[in-house]
Design an enzyme around this catalytic site. Structure first.
Site, PDB file in Angstrom:
ATOM      1  CE  LYS A  58      -4.318  -1.380   2.320  1.00 27.76           C
ATOM      2  NZ  LYS A  58      -5.217  -0.979   1.236  1.00 27.76           N
ATOM      3  NE  ARG A  90      -5.095 -11.496  -5.373  1.00 25.62           N
ATOM      4  CZ  ARG A  90      -5.312 -10.426  -6.139  1.00 25.62           C
ATOM      5  NH1 ARG A  90      -5.120 -10.495  -7.443  1.00 25.62           N
ATOM      6  NH2 ARG A  90      -5.684  -9.279  -5.598  1.00 25.62           N
ATOM      7  CD  GLU A 152      -5.412  -9.367   3.320  1.00 26.69           C
ATOM      8  OE1 GLU A 152      -6.540  -9.385   3.833  1.00 26.69           O
ATOM      9  OE2 GLU A 152      -5.126  -8.658   2.334  1.00 26.69           O
ATOM     10  CD  GLU A 167     -16.751  -7.991  -6.482  1.00 25.26           C
ATOM     11  OE1 GLU A 167     -17.596  -7.562  -5.691  1.00 25.26           O
ATOM     12  OE2 GLU A 167     -15.513  -7.801  -6.345  1.00 25.26           O
TER      13      GLU A 167
END
Length: 249
Positions: A58, A90, A152, A167
């Site tokens: 970020k 990810r 994360e 999405e």
């Protein structure tokens, strides 16, 4: 006065730079671990559960915006405490079982600490989103000591990643309420992706069984003499079968 101001500004910039570098180093460390696992599977196993990875850090602006939205105090300690996704990784897999396999491998890394796990595969979000989320503490060794940094990690299949990416593109910069009809269609699309995952998982398992049977058959029809392998000709196998059936005198 200007000299003091400049000194304070320089010190503050150094603190921000160090703060962001720690998260970058933690991300580098976890990516190295994943790369080692990928190479191990590539060289020692016939199957690699990791398709590809993608990391992101970020920006300071995004961090501040999220901090303001949460109504938290503006400080580095507050950022560490309240924002857990400054650094993210990810991991995309082929099959659902791979997701839990990778999670278990990460749990076995003694220097990592998993502090939170959210399973959106067993319990999808209302919009149909599916993925496994982990918050992992990663040790980073700086010149003045050790820092434990929260990363994360999202682990999902190719189908889950495809749905989530589209999405996001559909909703990107859309600030109004989404019509219920579109929400229902997106949820149906997520269900279709989940059904595809389950079907491909079943096919994968069936093929694995067939491969094992084929390997076992090949092993039973081969002999090794003096470190050389020889296939047994079908005619010889027939002769052996006949002799085995022939009653002893």
């Amino acid at each position: 006065m200007n000299q003091i101001t400049m000194h304070q500004m320089k010190q503050f910039k150094n603190e921000i730079t160090r703060f962001m570098m720690i998260y970058k180093f933690a991300l580098d460390a976890i990516e190295t671990k994943i790369e080692i696992l990928k190479e191990e599977f590539q060289f020692l196993h016939e199957y690699n559960p990791i398709e590809h990875t993608k990391s992101r850090l970020k920006s300071p602006e995004s961090i501040l915006k999220k901090l303001y939205r949460k109504g938290c105090e503006l400080s580095f300690s507050s950022i560490r405490e309240n924002i857990k996704d400054i650094a993210g990784l990810r991991i995309t897999c082929s099959f659902i079982s791979d997701i839990y396999l990778i999670r278990d491998m990460l749990k076995k890394q003694t220097d990592l600490t998993i502090i939170e796990e959210k399973d959106y595969i067993k319990r999808p979000k209302p919009n149909g989103y599916q993925s496994l989320h982990l918050l992992v503490l990663v040790p980073v060794f700086m010149s003045d000591g050790e820092e434990r940094v929260c990363i994360e990690i999202q682990i999902r299949t190719i189908a889950m990643d495809f749905w989530a990416s589209l999405e996001h593109k559909i909703y990107y910069k859309y600030n109004q309420a989404v019509p219920s009809r579109l929400l229902e269609e997106l949820k149906e699309a997520a269900s279709s992706a989940s059904a595809l995952d389950r079907q491909m998982e079943r096919l994968h398992k069936e093929i694995e069984v067939l491969k094992e049977e084929q390997a076992d058959f090949a092993e039973r029809h081969r002999i090794i003499i003096n470190n050389q392998e020889f296939d047994l000709p079908p005619a010889l196998l027939g002769l052996l079968d006949g002799s085995m059936d022939k009653p002893k005198e």
